[in-house]
Design an enzyme around this catalytic site. Sequence first.
Site, short mmCIF file in Angstrom:
data_model
loop_
_atom_site.label_atom_id
_atom_site.label_comp_id
_atom_site.label_asym_id
_atom_site.label_seq_id
_atom_site.Cartn_x
_atom_site.Cartn_y
_atom_site.Cartn_z
N ASN A 12 0.88 -1.17 0.00
CA ASN A 12 0.00 0.00 0.00
C ASN A 12 0.92 1.21 0.00
O ASN A 12 1.47 1.57 1.04
CB ASN A 12 -0.88 -0.04 1.26
CG ASN A 12 -1.69 1.23 1.43
OD1 ASN A 12 -1.75 2.07 0.53
ND2 ASN A 12 -2.32 1.39 2.59
N LYS A 14 0.22 4.21 -0.38
CA LYS A 14 -0.43 5.43 0.14
C LYS A 14 -0.17 6.59 -0.84
O LYS A 14 -0.08 6.35 -2.04
CB LYS A 14 0.03 5.72 1.57
CG LYS A 14 -0.12 4.46 2.44
CD LYS A 14 -0.03 4.70 3.91
CE LYS A 14 -0.21 3.38 4.63
NZ LYS A 14 -0.18 3.51 6.08
N HIS A 100 -9.58 1.10 4.61
CA HIS A 100 -8.32 1.29 5.35
C HIS A 100 -8.59 2.26 6.51
O HIS A 100 -9.41 3.16 6.38
CB HIS A 100 -7.25 1.85 4.41
CG HIS A 100 -5.90 1.90 5.04
ND1 HIS A 100 -5.52 2.91 5.90
CD2 HIS A 100 -4.84 1.06 4.96
CE1 HIS A 100 -4.29 2.66 6.31
NE2 HIS A 100 -3.85 1.56 5.76
N GLU A 102 -7.06 4.72 7.56
CA GLU A 102 -6.89 6.15 7.23
C GLU A 102 -8.14 6.68 6.52
O GLU A 102 -8.52 7.83 6.70
CB GLU A 102 -5.62 6.34 6.39
CG GLU A 102 -4.37 6.17 7.25
CD GLU A 102 -3.14 5.67 6.52
OE1 GLU A 102 -3.07 5.75 5.28
OE2 GLU A 102 -2.22 5.18 7.23
N GLU A 171 -5.56 -4.80 10.43
CA GLU A 171 -4.50 -3.82 10.66
C GLU A 171 -4.78 -3.04 11.94
O GLU A 171 -5.57 -2.08 11.92
CB GLU A 171 -4.42 -2.84 9.50
CG GLU A 171 -4.12 -3.47 8.16
CD GLU A 171 -3.58 -2.44 7.17
OE1 GLU A 171 -2.44 -2.62 6.73
OE2 GLU A 171 -4.28 -1.46 6.88
N GLY A 177 2.37 2.37 10.55
CA GLY A 177 3.32 3.46 10.37
C GLY A 177 4.04 3.88 11.65
O GLY A 177 4.69 4.92 11.69
N SER A 216 3.32 -2.04 10.25
CA SER A 216 4.77 -2.11 10.48
C SER A 216 5.38 -3.46 10.15
O SER A 216 6.34 -3.90 10.78
CB SER A 216 5.11 -1.70 11.93
OG SER A 216 4.70 -0.36 12.16
P1 PGA Z 1 2.73 0.31 7.54
O1 PGA Z 1 1.27 0.54 6.91
O2 PGA Z 1 3.26 -0.98 6.99
O3 PGA Z 1 3.52 1.51 7.12
O4 PGA Z 1 2.54 0.23 9.03
C1 PGA Z 1 0.39 -0.53 6.71
C2 PGA Z 1 -0.88 -0.04 6.07
O5 PGA Z 1 -1.32 1.07 6.39
O6 PGA Z 1 -1.48 -0.74 5.25
#
Ligand code: PGA
Length: 258
Positions: A12, A14, A100, A102, A171, A177, A216
């Site tokens: 992803n 982003k 997601h 976000e 997640e 992140g 992460s």
């Molecule tokens: P990350 O993000 O691996 O940077 O923690 C995962 C995601 O948001 O899908």
Amino acid sequence: MNKSRRPLIAGNWKMNAGGRDALGLATGVAKASAAYDAVDVVVGPPFTALAGAAHALESTGSAVTVAAQNMSAEASGAFTGEVSASMLKDSGVTWVILGHSERRALYAETDEIVTRKVAAAIAARLRPIACCGETLEEREAGRTMEVVERQVRAFLPELAKEPGFGVIAYEPVWAIGTGKVAKPEDAQAVHAMIRGLLWQSSETLAHATRILYGGSMKGDNAAGLLSQPDIDGGLVGGASLDAAGFAKIAAAAQELAR
Ligand code: PGA
């Protein structure tokens, strides 16, 4: 990982690498992961780079497929700035990440909206990666299972229409992140609960649905997570922006799948 399900490692990106840099990253992932033929590898560029990435991967004969990060629940019409499932499908996109955290937190996507999007994706033959996960506050209040169950129950009836076509990504929001990866056994507990919900619908759905972990995930912690029986792959943010680092996660999955 259960060997009856093919592992899936999805990136992803982003809001990164959506211009000229997208093709290099997509083809870099294709090259770095070409040997991992027991794993489904997916890249997730921004909208602007989806068609280009899909075309570049297809023309090199790569098995890597492309995911969008969002889409409209509507099919067409006066929705300025929106992109429909059929447009993505037409652009060579195979997957779409939906719900997601976000999108839920920053763009007010509710369980109902996410479910409508999952239904619209499936109707357009676009494969949904439907996301769920608790916030730190919810985890600390002991509400993880309740929150994830509510999110999964919303879109589960759509996934049940075609077992295995869609994927679920768990997640935990506090792990996204932050560098704070979930302990493999804690992630497994949630994955097992989700698998149990799928079982309540049908045995076929429970066996066929891949449940990814996200938050992460990196080359050096992937094997511990992927060796859990109900973790079938990863949804990877930060570590998906580096082709070699991302391929290390696919390598860990390949090793466990053999
Ligand atoms: P990350 O993000 O691996 O940077 O923690 C995962 C995601 O948001 O899908």
